[in-house]
Design a protein around this motif. Structure first.
Motif, PDB file in Angstrom:
ATOM      1  N   THR A  61       0.808  -1.221   0.000  1.00  0.00           N
ATOM      2  CA  THR A  61       0.000   0.000   0.000  1.00  0.00           C
ATOM      3  C   THR A  61       0.842   1.273   0.000  1.00  0.00           C
ATOM      4  OG1 THR A  61      -0.175   0.131   2.431  1.00  0.00           O
ATOM      5  CG2 THR A  61      -1.849  -1.169   1.257  1.00  0.00           C
ATOM      6  N   ARG A  62       2.110   1.189   0.436  1.00  0.00           N
ATOM      7  CA  ARG A  62       2.889   2.413   0.645  1.00  0.00           C
ATOM      8  C   ARG A  62       4.149   2.543  -0.205  1.00  0.00           C
ATOM      9  NH1 ARG A  62       2.707   3.590   7.198  1.00  0.00           N
ATOM     10  NH2 ARG A  62       0.518   2.971   7.535  1.00  0.00           N
ATOM     11  N   THR A  63       4.499   1.512  -0.979  1.00  0.00           N
ATOM     12  CA  THR A  63       5.687   1.596  -1.825  1.00  0.00           C
ATOM     13  C   THR A  63       5.329   1.160  -3.247  1.00  0.00           C
ATOM     14  OG1 THR A  63       6.586  -0.666  -1.647  1.00  0.00           O
ATOM     15  CG2 THR A  63       6.999   0.819   0.210  1.00  0.00           C
ATOM     16  N   ASP A  64       6.340   1.201  -4.123  1.00  0.00           N
ATOM     17  CA  ASP A  64       6.118   0.768  -5.502  1.00  0.00           C
ATOM     18  C   ASP A  64       6.639  -0.648  -5.738  1.00  0.00           C
ATOM     19  OD1 ASP A  64       8.824   1.239  -5.400  1.00  0.00           O
ATOM     20  OD2 ASP A  64       8.916   2.385  -7.272  1.00  0.00           O
ATOM     21  N   ILE A  65       6.653  -1.477  -4.694  1.00  0.00           N
ATOM     22  CA  ILE A  65       7.058  -2.878  -4.821  1.00  0.00           C
ATOM     23  C   ILE A  65       6.264  -3.527  -5.955  1.00  0.00           C
ATOM     24  CG2 ILE A  65       5.345  -3.871  -3.232  1.00  0.00           C
ATOM     25  CD1 ILE A  65       9.002  -4.821  -3.009  1.00  0.00           C
ATOM     26  N   ASP A  66       6.902  -4.441  -6.694  1.00  0.00           N
ATOM     27  CA  ASP A  66       6.245  -5.033  -7.865  1.00  0.00           C
ATOM     28  C   ASP A  66       5.272  -6.147  -7.522  1.00  0.00           C
ATOM     29  OD1 ASP A  66       7.585  -3.613 -10.169  1.00  0.00           O
ATOM     30  OD2 ASP A  66       9.351  -4.350  -9.111  1.00  0.00           O
ATOM     31  N   ALA A  67       5.457  -6.806  -6.388  1.00  0.00           N
ATOM     32  CA  ALA A  67       4.548  -7.875  -5.948  1.00  0.00           C
ATOM     33  C   ALA A  67       4.867  -8.183  -4.492  1.00  0.00           C
ATOM     34  CB  ALA A  67       4.721  -9.132  -6.798  1.00  0.00           C
ATOM     35  N   SER A  68       3.835  -8.558  -3.716  1.00  0.00           N
ATOM     36  CA  SER A  68       4.026  -8.812  -2.288  1.00  0.00           C
ATOM     37  C   SER A  68       3.222 -10.035  -1.855  1.00  0.00           C
ATOM     38  CB  SER A  68       3.576  -7.615  -1.443  1.00  0.00           C
ATOM     39  OG  SER A  68       4.297  -6.453  -1.763  1.00  0.00           O
ATOM     40  N   ALA A  95      -4.781   1.859  -2.198  1.00  0.00           N
ATOM     41  CA  ALA A  95      -3.461   2.231  -2.720  1.00  0.00           C
ATOM     42  C   ALA A  95      -2.687   1.032  -3.279  1.00  0.00           C
ATOM     43  CB  ALA A  95      -2.646   2.910  -1.625  1.00  0.00           C
ATOM     44  N   ILE A  96      -3.249  -0.168  -3.203  1.00  0.00           N
ATOM     45  CA  ILE A  96      -2.555  -1.348  -3.723  1.00  0.00           C
ATOM     46  C   ILE A  96      -2.579  -1.295  -5.239  1.00  0.00           C
ATOM     47  CG2 ILE A  96      -2.531  -3.870  -3.843  1.00  0.00           C
ATOM     48  CD1 ILE A  96      -3.994  -3.848  -1.103  1.00  0.00           C
ATOM     49  N   ALA A  97      -1.405  -1.102  -5.840  1.00  0.00           N
ATOM     50  CA  ALA A  97      -1.314  -0.947  -7.294  1.00  0.00           C
ATOM     51  C   ALA A  97      -0.716  -2.167  -7.981  1.00  0.00           C
ATOM     52  CB  ALA A  97      -0.487   0.289  -7.635  1.00  0.00           C
ATOM     53  N   HIS A  98      -0.077  -3.044  -7.205  1.00  0.00           N
ATOM     54  CA  HIS A  98       0.581  -4.226  -7.762  1.00  0.00           C
ATOM     55  C   HIS A  98       0.107  -5.463  -7.010  1.00  0.00           C
ATOM     56  CE1 HIS A  98       3.195  -1.723 -10.209  1.00  0.00           C
ATOM     57  NE2 HIS A  98       3.383  -0.956  -9.143  1.00  0.00           N
ATOM     58  N   PRO A  99       0.295  -6.651  -7.597  1.00  0.00           N
ATOM     59  CA  PRO A  99      -0.295  -7.868  -7.013  1.00  0.00           C
ATOM     60  C   PRO A  99       0.142  -8.150  -5.575  1.00  0.00           C
ATOM     61  CG  PRO A  99       0.383  -8.261  -9.279  1.00  0.00           C
ATOM     62  CD  PRO A  99       0.925  -6.921  -8.902  1.00  0.00           C
ATOM     63  N   LEU A 100      -0.837  -8.587  -4.792  1.00  0.00           N
ATOM     64  CA  LEU A 100      -0.637  -8.946  -3.381  1.00  0.00           C
ATOM     65  C   LEU A 100      -1.334 -10.274  -3.117  1.00  0.00           C
ATOM     66  CD1 LEU A 100       0.027  -8.315  -0.329  1.00  0.00           C
ATOM     67  CD2 LEU A 100      -2.181  -7.113  -0.261  1.00  0.00           C
TER      68      LEU A 100
END
Length: 232
Positions: free
Chosen positions: A133-140, A157-162
């Motif tokens: 939610t707080r960084t531009d990590i590519d996947a979590s 704010a989740i923009a990448h897969p979690l």
């Protein structure tokens, strides 16, 4: 190959240690392994080593360094479990996220690996969610993350897969909290939740009393596929 790296804080005024496991050859991508409340212990280092064996650069930052650098605790030892809960009470997750962000920067700029994922356990599972939610990590990926139900207001704010692994008999995450997680995240296009019926917190630890081999292998297989699909 393994080593201890020093990573500069975001503001550049200090630095902290990180366990680094490097693969043979060029990394497919990088994975940040986020500790439990037991520090960067043998289990967390083993998880890094396994990711390196699979072709990834793996980095486990010491997130308790502001309290006491180099903490390693065993959850099967009562006195060390008690110390771990003390550390959990002293820890500040906002600072953890800044250190994880600094680790992302170190991987991309100094290790020169562009794609970065994160996987965390317990406290680290919560931090994996916060990283999404707080960084531009590519996947979590988060395993048995605590207190996520209290942070669902950040899910937009989740923009990448979690991906989140949720044991239904988790002694630290109530059924009510799990229901809130499903209610808040099941419809999110970037989020996948997996339930593990009847299992408790810590089922995917590398060693010790908490581990459930069958469920750990299933969850880890899902995580491997998830990173293969989302880190390229």
């Amino acid at each position: 190959m393994t080593e201890t790296a020093r990573i500069a804080t975001l503001d550049g005024t200090d630095n902290f240690g990180a366990y680094v496991a490097r693969p043979d050859g060029t990394p497919k991508a990088a994975i940040i392994v986020i500790q439990e409340i037991f520090g960067v212990n043998a289990g967390i280092r083993r998880k890094c080593d396994k990711w390196a064996e699979a072709g990834y650069l793996a980095v486990a930052p010491d997130l308790f360094w502001r309290i006491e650098p180099g903490i390693e605790l065993d959850p099967d030892v009562d006195s060390e479990m008690a110390r771990a809960f003390e550390l959990f009470g002293l820890n500040k997750t906002d600072e953890n996220i800044r250190d994880i962000e600094a680790t992302i920067h170190w991987i991309r700029r100094e290790a020169r690996v562009a794609k970065v994922g994160a996987v965390g356990y317990c406290l680290g599972g919560k931090l994996a969610y916060m990283t999404a939610t707080r960084t531009d990590i590519d996947a979590s990926v988060g395993y048995y993350g605590v207190m996520i139900d209290q942070m669902l207001n950040e899910s937009h704010a989740i923009a990448h897969p979690l991906m989140l692994h949720i044991p239904t008999a988790d002694g630290y995450v109530s059924a009510e909290a799990q229901a809130k997680m499903h209610e808040g995240l099941d419809g999110h296009p970037k989020v996948t939740l997996h339930d593990y019926v009847g299992l408790d917190h810590g089922f995917a630890t590398e060693t010790g009393k908490r581990r459930d081999d069958e469920a750990a292998q299933l969850a880890d297989e899902r995580t491997v596929r998830f990173f293969a699909e989302n880190l390229g």
